[in-house]
Design an enzyme around this catalytic site. Structure first.
Site, PDB file in Angstrom:
ATOM      1  N   SER A 180       0.823  -1.209   0.000  1.00 24.82           N
ATOM      2  CA  SER A 180       0.000   0.000   0.000  1.00 24.82           C
ATOM      3  C   SER A 180       0.854   1.255   0.000  1.00 24.82           C
ATOM      4  O   SER A 180       1.930   1.287   0.588  1.00 24.82           O
ATOM      5  CB  SER A 180      -0.909   0.023   1.224  1.00 24.82           C
ATOM      6  OG  SER A 180      -1.640   1.237   1.222  1.00 24.82           O
ATOM      7  N   LYS A 215      -4.475  -6.802   3.585  1.00 21.24           N
ATOM      8  CA  LYS A 215      -4.480  -5.671   2.637  1.00 21.24           C
ATOM      9  C   LYS A 215      -5.908  -5.369   2.179  1.00 21.24           C
ATOM     10  O   LYS A 215      -6.289  -4.205   2.007  1.00 21.24           O
ATOM     11  CB  LYS A 215      -3.573  -5.979   1.435  1.00 21.24           C
ATOM     12  CG  LYS A 215      -3.622  -4.912   0.329  1.00 21.24           C
ATOM     13  CD  LYS A 215      -3.199  -3.528   0.825  1.00 21.24           C
ATOM     14  CE  LYS A 215      -2.972  -2.475  -0.220  1.00 21.24           C
ATOM     15  NZ  LYS A 215      -3.943  -2.209  -1.211  1.00 21.24           N
ATOM     16  N   HIS A 275      -7.484  -3.488   4.887  1.00 21.72           N
ATOM     17  CA  HIS A 275      -6.906  -2.138   4.832  1.00 21.72           C
ATOM     18  C   HIS A 275      -7.682  -1.302   3.813  1.00 21.72           C
ATOM     19  O   HIS A 275      -8.038  -0.150   4.068  1.00 21.72           O
ATOM     20  CB  HIS A 275      -5.417  -2.218   4.443  1.00 21.72           C
ATOM     21  CG  HIS A 275      -4.833  -0.922   3.964  1.00 21.72           C
ATOM     22  ND1 HIS A 275      -5.081  -0.419   2.690  1.00 21.72           N
ATOM     23  CD2 HIS A 275      -4.048  -0.006   4.576  1.00 21.72           C
ATOM     24  CE1 HIS A 275      -4.468   0.740   2.559  1.00 21.72           C
ATOM     25  NE2 HIS A 275      -3.825   1.005   3.690  1.00 21.72           N
ATOM     26  N   ASN A 276      -7.951  -1.884   2.665  1.00 29.60           N
ATOM     27  CA  ASN A 276      -8.667  -1.131   1.637  1.00 29.60           C
ATOM     28  C   ASN A 276     -10.106  -0.840   2.053  1.00 29.60           C
ATOM     29  O   ASN A 276     -10.623   0.245   1.776  1.00 29.60           O
ATOM     30  CB  ASN A 276      -8.650  -1.898   0.310  1.00 29.60           C
ATOM     31  CG  ASN A 276      -7.330  -1.723  -0.417  1.00 29.60           C
ATOM     32  OD1 ASN A 276      -6.307  -1.461   0.204  1.00 29.60           O
ATOM     33  ND2 ASN A 276      -7.336  -1.880  -1.721  1.00 29.60           N
ATOM     34  N   GLU A 293      -9.885   1.962   4.231  1.00 28.79           N
ATOM     35  CA  GLU A 293      -9.579   3.128   3.376  1.00 28.79           C
ATOM     36  C   GLU A 293     -10.887   3.690   2.788  1.00 28.79           C
ATOM     37  O   GLU A 293     -11.114   4.906   2.790  1.00 28.79           O
ATOM     38  CB  GLU A 293      -8.624   2.660   2.270  1.00 28.79           C
ATOM     39  CG  GLU A 293      -8.313   3.637   1.164  1.00 28.79           C
ATOM     40  CD  GLU A 293      -7.465   2.959   0.064  1.00 28.79           C
ATOM     41  OE1 GLU A 293      -6.398   2.391   0.374  1.00 28.79           O
ATOM     42  OE2 GLU A 293      -7.889   2.984  -1.117  1.00 28.79           O
TER      43      GLU A 293
HETATM   44  C1  6PG Z   1      -3.258   1.357  -1.564  1.00 23.15           C
HETATM   45  C2  6PG Z   1      -4.525   1.508  -2.329  1.00 23.15           C
HETATM   46  C3  6PG Z   1      -4.382   0.891  -3.679  1.00 23.15           C
HETATM   47  C4  6PG Z   1      -5.432   1.271  -4.689  1.00 23.15           C
HETATM   48  C5  6PG Z   1      -6.816   1.248  -4.170  1.00 23.15           C
HETATM   49  C6  6PG Z   1      -7.768   1.985  -5.053  1.00 23.15           C
HETATM   50  O1  6PG Z   1      -3.347   0.809  -0.476  1.00 23.15           O
HETATM   51  O2  6PG Z   1      -2.213   1.783  -2.051  1.00 23.15           O
HETATM   52  O3  6PG Z   1      -5.555   0.861  -1.650  1.00 23.15           O
HETATM   53  O4  6PG Z   1      -4.276  -0.477  -3.487  1.00 23.15           O
HETATM   54  O5  6PG Z   1      -5.173   2.529  -5.171  1.00 23.15           O
HETATM   55  O6  6PG Z   1      -7.153  -0.067  -4.076  1.00 23.15           O
HETATM   56  O7  6PG Z   1      -8.908   1.304  -4.967  1.00 23.15           O
HETATM   57  P1  6PG Z   1     -10.251   1.695  -5.637  1.00 23.15           P
HETATM   58  O8  6PG Z   1      -9.962   1.911  -7.099  1.00 23.15           O
HETATM   59  O9  6PG Z   1     -11.128   0.513  -5.398  1.00 23.15           O
HETATM   60  O10 6PG Z   1     -10.675   2.943  -4.962  1.00 23.15           O
END
Ligand code: 6PG
Length: 472
Positions: free
Chosen positions: A128, A182, A185-186, A189
């Site tokens: 990430s 991960k 984590h997303n 996010e």
């Molecule tokens: C990270 C981000 C990366 C990605 C996202 C975008 O941790 O660096 O999460 O993995 O940019 O997954 O996800 P979306 O396109 O689903 O918003």
């Protein structure tokens, strides 16, 4: 001659930046890309660096010291399998393949078993931090066998972000544990981003200018809410489009994209009966946003109240701050509950405190607040729910009046705050000694003789009532 310490396949921006990061730590890196012109351009752009551009997979594999360490940075799904399939006949016993994309953890488990059957080693590693993180130091979440981690540890630790001198990488757990963490984590996010967007939307409806909003987020970035996502929000709001000179954010179409990791998180939570209502609301908010044409039509048909917010600006800023802070705590409590549940189910031996600690730097959700989460699990590794940690319990208690007022204010003004209100609903449900599920059990027993337990009888004893016949 085999001279490279590390190899990377897939020279899109993330791949390129990771290569430069690894090389900058004193390693020689071999690279391969299906379109070989990209490889040539990349190597030519970085003269004097310890990079080896290769034109075929055979040449690439031959350039690596054994056991070979090969990271794949290609699109998740079929492309990962295709690259692995091509690599297998070229590799030797104990060589290591690392998948650094956003792969579904069940695919990682399948690949782990597949490669182990070939005498090869595999690591599914969540990475990430986006393009910048890849170059300067990402947060890395590797799974796979502990013995393989030991081989990769020097490289991973040298390229990861550092916080207080500690690298933002640990061995998460075996098999698909790294990609699983991960994925969550997303999900978190998504929750963070939606909560920030709801705060912005309230300010917008209350008549704040974009400049005022940028200043609020910049100020919040100095306090409890300090985080990368708050920081980029302030910066994004400040950005003017060069042509009309307007804030660029106000020119962007309000349709959110998503690549699937948030939806995977929801599916996994449902399978494990874990409530992640804030993350759920965040994913669904993206879905509804993407249905722009329907929303435009419905805006003419479905009526709501006229927005009238009379709260003084400074007071509103404080209230929304508290609503965001409290909702964020709930969102993390939910995400960590899901990690804990899956970790136990799969016997992954996950350490929530250490996981939170490697999210303090490098990754998209990096934030000051993660120190508190690390401390919470360090002082009580068996913590049942983050909200019960003394520090977070106090924050939730101190912020809740403002949180409730913001949800009420938004609701009375017809401003959607699905993540703020889902968080509050979770908080109030979780702390309720008695929920109305007694009535629900009565309904189930009424129509389906599903039975119920009684407060006045021992747990585990089930009863059925002969309910009256319904005459319709
Ligand atoms: C990270 C981000 C990366 C990605 C996202 C975008 O941790 O660096 O999460 O993995 O940019 O997954 O996800 P979306 O396109 O689903 O918003």
């Amino acid at each position: 001659m085999s001279q490279a310490d590390f190899g990377l396949i897939g020279l899109a921006v993330m791949g390129q930046n990771l290569v430069l990061n690894v090389e900058s730590r004193g390693f020689t890196v071999s690279v391969y890309n299906r379109t070989t012109a990209t490889t040539d351009e990349f190597v030519a752009k970085h003269p004097g660096k310890n990079l080896i551009g290769t034109q075929s997979l055979e040449e690439f594999v031959g350039s690596l010291k054994r056991p070979r360490k090969i990271q794949i940075m290609v699109k998740a799904g079929g492309p990962v399998d295709a690259v692995i399939e091509q690599l297998i006949p070229l590799l030797d016993q104990d060589d290591i393949i690392i998948d650094g994309g956003n792969s579904l953890y069940t695919d990682t488990e399948r690949r782990d078993a597949w490669l182990a059957g070939q005498g090869l080693r595999f690591i599914g590693a969540g990475v990430s931090g986006g393009e910048e993180g890849a170059r300067k130091g990402p947060s890395i979440m590797p799974g796979g066998p502990a013995s393989t981690w030991e081989v990769m540890k020097p490289i991973f630790e040298s390229i990861a972000a550092k916080v207080d001198g500690e690298p933002c990488v640990i061995h998460i757990g075996p098999g698909g544990a790294g990609h699983y963490v991960k994925m969550i984590h997303n999900g978190i996010e998504y929750g963070d981003m939606q909560l920030i967007c709801e705060a912005y939307n309230i300010f917008k409806h209350a008549g704040f200018t974009t400049e005022e909003m940028a200043a609020i987020f910049n100020e919040w970035n100095e306090g409890d809410l300090q985080s990368y996502l708050i920081q980029i929000t302030g910066k994004a709001l400040e950005q003017k489009d060069p042509e009309p000179g307007q804030p660029i954010v106000e020119l962007i179409v309000d349709k959110a994209g998503q690549k699937g990791t948030g939806q995977w998180t929801l599916l996994n939570a449902a399978e494990n009966a874990v409530v992640i209502s804030t993350i759920n609301a965040a994913v669904e908010a993206r879905i509804l946003s993407s249905q722009k044409a329907q929303r435009v039509a419905a805006s003419q048909e479905l009526h709501g109240p006229t927005v009238a917010i009379s709260t003084a600006k400074a007071e509103l800023v404080k209230k929304v701050h508290d609503a965001l802070y409290a909702s964020k705590i709930v969102s993390y409590a939910q995400g960590l509950d899901l990690i804990k549940t899956m970790g136990e189910k799969k016997s992954w031996g996950l350490d929530l405190g250490r996981i939170a600690s490697i999210w303090r730097g490098g990754c998209i959700i990096r934030a000051r607040f993660l120190n508190r989460i690390t401390d919470a699990y360090r002082s009580n590794p068996a913590l049942v729910n983050l909200m019960l940690d003394p520090f977070f319990k106090k924050v939730l208690s101190d912020t809740q009046q403002n949180w409730r007022e913001v949800v009420a204010l938004a609701s009375l003004n017809g401003i959607p705050v699905p993540a703020f209100s889902a968080s509050l609903g979770y908080y109030d449900s979780y702390r309720a000694e008695r929920l109305p599920a007694n009535l629900l059990q009565a309904q189930r027993d009424f129509f389906g003789a599903h039975t119920y337990e009684r407060l006045d009888k021992p747990a585990g004893e089930f009863f059925h009532t002969d309910w009256p016949e319904v005459i319709e």
